[in-house]
Design an enzyme around this catalytic site. Structure first.
Site, PDB file in Angstrom:
ATOM      1  N   SER A 120       8.583  -2.604   8.570  1.00 53.22           N
ATOM      2  CA  SER A 120       8.536  -4.028   8.244  1.00 53.22           C
ATOM      3  C   SER A 120       9.846  -4.515   7.648  1.00 53.22           C
ATOM      4  CB  SER A 120       7.394  -4.306   7.256  1.00 53.22           C
ATOM      5  OG  SER A 120       7.611  -3.612   6.042  1.00 53.22           O
ATOM      6  N   GLU A 142      -1.161  -1.956  -5.792  1.00 50.58           N
ATOM      7  CA  GLU A 142      -1.259  -2.605  -4.489  1.00 50.58           C
ATOM      8  C   GLU A 142      -1.567  -4.085  -4.671  1.00 50.58           C
ATOM      9  OE1 GLU A 142      -3.134   0.232  -1.205  1.00 50.58           O
ATOM     10  OE2 GLU A 142      -4.492   0.011  -2.917  1.00 50.58           O
ATOM     11  N   ASP A 150      -6.004  -0.773   0.599  1.00 48.11           N
ATOM     12  CA  ASP A 150      -6.485   0.345   1.415  1.00 48.11           C
ATOM     13  C   ASP A 150      -6.402   1.684   0.682  1.00 48.11           C
ATOM     14  OD1 ASP A 150      -3.642  -0.414   1.939  1.00 48.11           O
ATOM     15  OD2 ASP A 150      -3.607   1.501   2.994  1.00 48.11           O
ATOM     16  N   SER A 182      10.993  -0.972  -6.459  1.00 50.22           N
ATOM     17  CA  SER A 182      11.271  -0.342  -5.170  1.00 50.22           C
ATOM     18  C   SER A 182      12.306  -1.047  -4.304  1.00 50.22           C
ATOM     19  CB  SER A 182       9.973  -0.180  -4.376  1.00 50.22           C
ATOM     20  OG  SER A 182       9.365  -1.448  -4.154  1.00 50.22           O
ATOM     21  N   LYS A 211      14.144   3.192   0.238  1.00 52.49           N
ATOM     22  CA  LYS A 211      13.922   3.798   1.551  1.00 52.49           C
ATOM     23  C   LYS A 211      15.110   4.609   2.066  1.00 52.49           C
ATOM     24  CE  LYS A 211       9.782   2.205   2.916  1.00 52.49           C
ATOM     25  NZ  LYS A 211       8.691   3.074   3.422  1.00 52.49           N
ATOM     26  N   GLY A 254      -4.329  -5.994   0.033  1.00 47.10           N
ATOM     27  CA  GLY A 254      -4.002  -4.752   0.735  1.00 47.10           C
ATOM     28  C   GLY A 254      -4.392  -3.530  -0.060  1.00 47.10           C
TER      29      GLY A 254
END
Length: 321
Positions: A81, A207, A213, A307, A56, A211
């Site tokens: 989060s 995923e 989506d 990640s 990030k 979750g």
């Protein structure tokens, strides 16, 4: 969708130049044991060793560093989060400004403490009843702060894509790139870089089953909302893909694999025991998919974006002990 993509390979290359010397160029690890278990050559891009312990920082710094001086004097806001929160907090500190971060009240304590440790002011909310986008936008507007969202921003997406750019630069051609999917910023940037360099590369998102989506959205051809997922992969607890990220991912992502929380735990445990690397649940989902046989057929040369590694010792022991 428009014909003009919101982020291009040139944008990712520009982001790489922008963050050079500030973000780490993270190592790529190999493991013969892992190769044997997966049945392929696996290259792990270790963003768990990035500043703030996650990819990030790339996108946060790329976006924050482009703000006008007068806006930097006023400060930055974000909602997250955890990992984006830390990234924006550190970016603000690096740029000599302040940050106010909206975080779910059930954020792992290690992530909340780290965010505060970088000097940010933290405001909490209930992720299961509150709308973080609306709350975050109001917070930024009330205080005149520049809002840097976790993925719905071209500079953020381009910054995240620099991880894949570095990986491909180091190891050469890959048959597939496997990337965890939350809001979709990492895979959007990664796919932009990877497909820009090699249109034939297979880009696979992963995923948690709870979750899914993005998988549902890609199958439907439109953004699909689900109840806020309850999964150990807290960094992937998104209920709907981002509008901007989905516009990229529906063009460039080839498939989405799903993994269970138990499979995530097993991947975390294996990487810890065999590679001596600590990975948080969200960072372990691509490995979980490979180890559990959720990717078929198995490509010969696979790049994996690990990640993040932001998990405390107690939480790691609870999940994997």
């Amino acid at each position: 969708m428009t014909d003009t993509p919101p982020v291009t390979l040139d944008d990712v290359r520009d982001a790489a130049a922008q963050i050079k010397g500030v973000a780490h160029r993270t190592p790529v690890l190999r493991s013969r044991t892992l190769d044997a278990l997966v049945g392929a050559e696996v290259f792990l891009k270790c963003e768990n060793l990035q500043r703030v312990g996650a990819f990030k920082f790339r996108g946060a710094y790329n976006a924050a560093s482009r703000l006008a001086p007068e806006q930097l004097r006023k400060g930055i806001a974000a909602y997250s989060s955890g990992n984006h929160a830390q990234a924006v907090a550190l970016a603000a500190r690096e740029l000599g400004t302040t940050a106010v971060i909206l975080m779910p009240e059930d954020t792992p304590r290690s992530k909340m403490d780290a965010t505060a440790g970088y000097g940010a002011e933290i405001v909490t909310y209930d992720r299961y009843t509150g709308d973080r986008v609306a709350i975050g936008e109001a917070l930024a507007a009330d205080h005149g702060l520049a809002l840097i969202p976790p993925y719905e921003h071209p500079h953020v997406i381009a910054g995240q894509g620099t991880a894949a750019l570095e990986l491909l630069d180091e190891v050469g051609g890959l048959d597939a790139l496997v990337v965890p999917v939350g809001g979709g910023g990492l895979i959007a940037g990664s796919a932009t870089a990877a497909k820009g360099l090699d249109p034939g590369i297979r880009v696979i998102g992963v995923e948690p089953e709870a979750g899914d989506d993005t998988k549902r959205s890609l199958e439907a051809g439109r953004r699909v909302s689900i109840p806020v997922p309850r999964t150990i992969a807290d960094g992937q607890a998104a209920d709907i893909p981002g509008e901007l990220t989905f516009s990229v991912n529906r063009r460039l992502v080839d498939e989405i694999a799903l993994v269970t929380d138990d499979q995530i735990r097993e991947a975390m445990r294996l990487v810890f025991e065999r590679l001596k690397v600590v990975v948080e649940p969200s960072g372990a989902t691509p490995l979980a998919a490979l180890l559990a046989g959720r990717i078929d057929p198995v490509p010969a040369r696979i790049g994996v974006i690990v990640s993040g590694g932001n998990i405390g010792a107690r939480r790691f022991a609870e999940l994997c002990g």
